[in-house]
Design an enzyme around this catalytic site. Structure first.
Site, mmCIF file in Angstrom:
data_model
loop_
_atom_site.group_PDB
_atom_site.id
_atom_site.type_symbol
_atom_site.label_atom_id
_atom_site.label_comp_id
_atom_site.label_asym_id
_atom_site.label_seq_id
_atom_site.Cartn_x
_atom_site.Cartn_y
_atom_site.Cartn_z
ATOM 1 N N TYR A 1 0.863 -1.183 0.000
ATOM 2 C CA TYR A 1 0.000 0.000 0.000
ATOM 3 C C TYR A 1 0.896 1.227 0.000
ATOM 4 O O TYR A 1 1.862 1.302 0.757
ATOM 5 C CB TYR A 1 -0.888 -0.009 1.248
ATOM 6 C CG TYR A 1 -1.721 1.245 1.420
ATOM 7 C CD1 TYR A 1 -2.782 1.518 0.550
ATOM 8 C CD2 TYR A 1 -1.449 2.151 2.448
ATOM 9 C CE1 TYR A 1 -3.548 2.671 0.710
ATOM 10 C CE2 TYR A 1 -2.216 3.300 2.610
ATOM 11 C CZ TYR A 1 -3.259 3.555 1.739
ATOM 12 O OH TYR A 1 -4.015 4.691 1.888
ATOM 13 N N ASP B 1 9.581 2.942 -0.389
ATOM 14 C CA ASP B 1 8.556 3.603 0.416
ATOM 15 C C ASP B 1 8.791 3.259 1.891
ATOM 16 O O ASP B 1 8.482 2.163 2.352
ATOM 17 C CB ASP B 1 7.155 3.154 -0.035
ATOM 18 C CG ASP B 1 6.045 3.863 0.736
ATOM 19 O OD1 ASP B 1 6.357 4.584 1.707
ATOM 20 O OD2 ASP B 1 4.872 3.695 0.362
ATOM 21 N N LYS C 1 4.550 9.131 8.574
ATOM 22 C CA LYS C 1 4.282 8.607 9.924
ATOM 23 C C LYS C 1 5.247 9.068 11.025
ATOM 24 O O LYS C 1 5.034 10.090 11.636
ATOM 25 C CB LYS C 1 4.237 7.088 9.862
ATOM 26 C CG LYS C 1 3.116 6.590 8.928
ATOM 27 C CD LYS C 1 2.708 5.205 9.235
ATOM 28 C CE LYS C 1 1.784 4.616 8.190
ATOM 29 N NZ LYS C 1 0.381 4.687 8.546
HETATM 30 N N1 PMP Z 1 3.028 4.069 2.202
HETATM 31 C C1 PMP Z 1 2.906 3.111 3.120
HETATM 32 C C2 PMP Z 1 3.858 1.952 3.086
HETATM 33 C C3 PMP Z 1 1.917 3.183 4.091
HETATM 34 O O1 PMP Z 1 1.780 2.188 4.978
HETATM 35 C C4 PMP Z 1 1.053 4.297 4.104
HETATM 36 C C5 PMP Z 1 -0.036 4.467 5.150
HETATM 37 N N2 PMP Z 1 -0.338 3.391 5.911
HETATM 38 C C6 PMP Z 1 1.210 5.263 3.114
HETATM 39 C C7 PMP Z 1 2.211 5.144 2.190
HETATM 40 C C8 PMP Z 1 0.294 6.461 3.071
HETATM 41 O O2 PMP Z 1 0.600 7.316 4.117
HETATM 42 P P1 PMP Z 1 -0.498 8.370 4.634
HETATM 43 O O3 PMP Z 1 -1.559 7.593 5.321
HETATM 44 O O4 PMP Z 1 0.290 9.258 5.556
HETATM 45 O O5 PMP Z 1 -0.982 9.103 3.438
#
Ligand code: PMP
Length: 468
Positions: free
Chosen positions: A174, A277, A305
């Protein structure tokens, strides 16, 4: 969760004495979430799913979500006064725990001197310099607010710089809720996935741009041969391969040995940019994230995060040659709140604490996680429960399965009993232990957690599984 009568104010948590553990586990008994229920009833007709994100609503909790009111250190308190050890830590956004005094002070300082100037600020420079020191490939830095935004910028940059249209992503990963990559990242019935050699692209949402996924290639993770084949069958068309360093949205799934290194070699050999990511793994697995831990050199890295310690701060960093294309007249990246002053003050305080005493916080979270994960494995073994615990350092997830390991999305969809997980987690709430009831998410050890939190959690787990 029943709306039973609430006994009294929660007793304060006693310390040290492990012999009293069982008593502490009963802190919230008799358990009621009646006030959460009342609040939930008020949300009907106002908020959708009681919140602002579908991952926080009743879908995960059963009838209604628990309404949390305040947090301190490793503990979180709900509207009914129940106290919990929090292993969720705001989807990983709180690497230090709740309300760390240095972060609180930093935010107060920024708030009292002006939240936003919409000009260049020295604090933005300072945090960017800190990132350059901590993150190996951070030759240039751009701030954003969320992981989603940082990934969107990375994708546009990759397409712009390479002049190629396609992005390769992995099943079960994701990368935010934007159109391009919102595919095959939710748990599905195994029969819907198609063959490993030709995975069916499953959009995760209605309303996507019709052509959004045309340029998205889906490949099963942890399988170099399938990756090689996908790259070979799209010569000169792939702008970037994007991957999580550790899968964090299907429980916790580590990369197979050498997998990410080989992925990097394949990308380089084919003129494809490697986007790592680290929205989840950044400032968690190591100061420099998976990049440092697995000795990688990605072209672009996204963070979110943990960077803002509870405030919305994200970053895109990478090689100067690629990142410099973000200049005016090149690849566009805007954002009113990018590099916001409050967020930057919080990030600076956070990074100072995280890296203090030669990165002592990382040694602490790995040690606590080790104690917790091995303790949980022992509890499941003792109770004869078919569950495993997968972790990489402070990221961990309990997976109810009879398999020895879950290696990818397909394993997860086929072999993980999510209902059993949800039942187990919800049965921990009255015993003072909180984490997300979604099996596809994961739990986090923060700096604020200590050995007593672990022992209490293990006692609660044992109690929740009954006396058999
Ligand atoms: N990349 C990863 C690997 C994530 O786990 C998440 C959110 N869980 C995101 C991107 C998106 O981040 P945000 O919720 O801050 O938009």
């Amino acid at each position: 969760m029943e709306g039973r009568t609430h006994s009294s104010a929660p007793p304060s948590i006693a310390r040290r004495d492990v012999a009293r553990t069982m008593k502490l586990v009963e802190t919230n008994l008799p358990f009621t979430t009646a006030k959460s229920n009342q609040l939930y009833q008020r949300t009907l007709g106002v908020l959708i799913e009681a919140s602002s994100s579908s991952s926080r609503g009743p879908a995960n909790f059963g009838e209604y979500p628990v309404f949390m009111e305040r947090g301190r250190g490793s503990r979180i308190f709900d509207a009914d006064g129940n106290q919990y050890i929090d292993w969720m830590m705001a989807f990983g956004a709180l690497p230090l725990g709740h309300a760390h005094p240095e972060v609180v002070e930093a935010i107060a300082e920024a708030a009292s001197t002006g939240a936003h100037f919409a000009t260049a600020t020295a604090i933005e420079l300072e945090v960017a310099e800190m990132l350059q020191k901590i993150v190996p490939n951070a030759e240039r830095v751009r701030f954003a607010n969320t992981g989603t935004e940082a990934v969107m910028a990375a994708i546009r940059l990759a397409r712009g710089v390479t002049g190629r249209p396609k992005i390769l992503k992995f099943e079960g990963h994701y990368h935010g809720w934007h159109d391009d990559l919102l595919v095959s990242s939710n748990v599905m019935p195994a029969a819907a996935l198609g063959l490993r050699t030709d995975p069916i692209k499953i959009p995760d949402s209605s309303g996507l741009n019709r052509t959004a996924l045309d340029d998205t290639i889906i490949v099963p993770w942890n399988d170099i041969e399938l990756l090689r084949r996908a790259v070979e069958s799209h010569p000169g068309q792939i702008a970037a391969i994007i991957t999580e360093g550790i899968m964090a949205n299907m429980g916790v799934i580590p990369p197979a040995e050498g997998y990410l290194e080989t992925l990097q070699i394949i990308a380089r050999a084919n003129g494809i940019l490697f986007i790592l990511d680290e929205t989840v793994t950044g400032f968690r697995i190591a100061p420099g994230g998976c990049q440092q831990h697995y000795k990688l050199s990605p072209d672009l890295v996204t963070f979110g995060k943990a960077l803002g310690c509870g405030l919305p701060v994200a970053a895109l960093v990478g090689r100067a040659e690629v990142m410099d294309a973000l200049q005016w007249g090149g690849v566009l990246h805007y954002g009113t709140h990018n590099g916001s002053r409050m967020g930057m003050f919080a990030a600076r305080a956070n990074l100072r604490v995280l890296t203090r005493d030669n990165n002592a916080s990382f040694r602490h979270t790995w040690k606590i996680a080790d104690r917790l994960c091995s303790g949980l494995r022992d509890v499941f073994k003792k109770k004869g429960v078919s569950a495993i615990v997968q972790n990489v350092g402070p990221m961990f997830q309990i997976l109810f399965t009879d398999r020895p390991a879950i290696r990818d999305y397909r394993d997860f969809c086929r072999y993980v009993d999510r209902a059993a997980f949800q039942k187990f987690v919800l049965s921990l709430f009255p015993l003072g232990v909180y984490t997300s009831p979604s099996a596809a998410l994961h739990s986090i050890v923060a700096l604020a957690h200590n050995e007593e939190d672990v022992d209490l959690t293990l006692a609660a787990a044992e109690k929740a599984l009954g006396s058999s």
